[in-house]
Design a protein around this motif. Structure first.
Motif, PDB file in Angstrom:
ATOM      1  N   GLU A 181     -11.812  20.216  85.720  1.00  0.00           N
ATOM      2  CA  GLU A 181     -11.901  18.965  84.971  1.00  0.00           C
ATOM      3  C   GLU A 181     -12.333  19.200  83.528  1.00  0.00           C
ATOM      4  N   TYR A 182     -12.829  20.395  83.220  1.00  0.00           N
ATOM      5  CA  TYR A 182     -13.246  20.706  81.854  1.00  0.00           C
ATOM      6  C   TYR A 182     -12.102  20.524  80.860  1.00  0.00           C
ATOM      7  N   VAL A 183     -10.891  20.832  81.292  1.00  0.00           N
ATOM      8  CA  VAL A 183      -9.748  20.791  80.378  1.00  0.00           C
ATOM      9  C   VAL A 183      -9.478  19.365  79.921  1.00  0.00           C
ATOM     10  N   GLU A 184      -9.395  18.431  80.859  1.00  0.00           N
ATOM     11  CA  GLU A 184      -9.139  17.034  80.505  1.00  0.00           C
ATOM     12  C   GLU A 184     -10.294  16.443  79.715  1.00  0.00           C
ATOM     13  N   CYS A 185     -11.515  16.853  80.068  1.00  0.00           N
ATOM     14  CA  CYS A 185     -12.687  16.364  79.351  1.00  0.00           C
ATOM     15  C   CYS A 185     -12.652  16.836  77.899  1.00  0.00           C
ATOM     16  N   ALA A 186     -12.339  18.117  77.700  1.00  0.00           N
ATOM     17  CA  ALA A 186     -12.240  18.660  76.341  1.00  0.00           C
ATOM     18  C   ALA A 186     -11.113  17.981  75.570  1.00  0.00           C
TER      19      ALA A 186
END
Length: 281
Positions: free
Chosen positions: A226-231
């Motif tokens: 989920e880090y990718v979408e959050c970033a």
């Protein structure tokens, strides 16, 4: 070495020994000769036979409650230290982007840690690689020790232009230059997260760690992917970035910013009230 340690303690005749950090038998050795205090630098209590077990932050999880029941059964005293200071006082503003080899146009994402060599796992590096593809000007700023071997692997995935600063005394100045902070999957990270909050730098982190206690679980991810979408949202939605930045700074203000020495004095006074512990004037 143990004999030298005992001799040093005997010569110093300390009123108490306060061990701060990870688990170590050294603190328990010294505790055989004087009053001993143990305090970890993470959520909960350390593993120690110390007379006094101090925590400066804890959640209400079953794990912490089990720790407390076990320690009380062992007749160890539990104390809480309100460890807060205004990190903004450490900010000098004397560090510029060109001094760390980046430009104003670069989008900087920092990762801070004392054990980065272990915390920069292959899974995390692959996620960072996906984030790197979101925009051409993204650079990662690593603050902490990273071996040459690990740097080479990271550069293969992320490119040669990443920034490795090692340990820095001006950490809050480094953090202030960045646009985002990423917390690796780990228990700790709370110290650098508090600095990021003070400067209004949004943080991407998993739940159930020190960082989630600092920024709130509602601002954290459930899974590493989920880090990718959050970033992506932080990078391309400027209003969202501003909203979260202001929220972090407001929360930092609301938690209070008092000087550490006051709370250290309060803790020593609290200790002095316990049987068998004496503080000399």
């Amino acid at each position: 070495n143990i004999k030298q340690l005992y001799q040093a303690v005997y010569d110093l005749k300390p009123i108490f020994s306060w061990y701060i950090g990870g688990e170590s038998i050294v603190g328990d050795f010294i505790g055989q000769m004087t009053t001993s205090i143990s305090m970890p630098c993470t959520n909960g209590y350390g593993i120690s036979n110390a007379d006094y077990m101090i925590t400066y932050k804890k959640d209400d999880s079953d794990r912490i409650q089990q720790q407390e029941r076990y320690l009380l059964e062992r007749k160890q005293s539990l104390l809480h230290l309100k460890l807060v200071s205004d990190h903004r006082e450490q900010y000098t503003g004397g560090l510029t982007r060109d001094m760390i080899g980046v430009t104003p146009k670069d989008y900087l994402i920092t990762i801070v840690g004392n054990r980065l060599n272990n915390e920069l796992t292959d899974d995390l590096i692959n996620v960072l690689g996906k984030i790197k593809l979101l925009q051409n000007n993204i650079k990662f700023v690593f603050v902490g020790e990273v071996s040459n071997t690990r740097c080479s692997y990271i550069n293969q995935i992320l490119g040669e232009e990443q920034v490795y600063l090692g340990f820095r005394e001006d950490l809050i100045d480094v953090i202030s230059l960045c646009d985002l902070m990423i917390n690796p999957p780990r228990i700790g990270g709370g110290g650098s997260a508090v600095m990021a909050c003070a400067m209004g730098i949004p943080i991407i982190s998993l739940k159930q760690c020190d960082v989630s206690m600092v920024i709130g679980e509602e601002m954290c991810c459930n899974e590493l992917d989920e880090y990718v979408e959050c970033a992506k949202r932080y990078i391309f939605d400027k209003s969202y970035w501003e909203e979260q930045s202001n929220c972090l700074k407001k929360n930092y203000e609301n938690k209070g910013v008092d000087r550490f020495h006051k709370y250290l004095g309060d803790m020593l006074y609290e200790l002095s009230k316990h049987e068998g512990f004496e503080i000399l004037n």
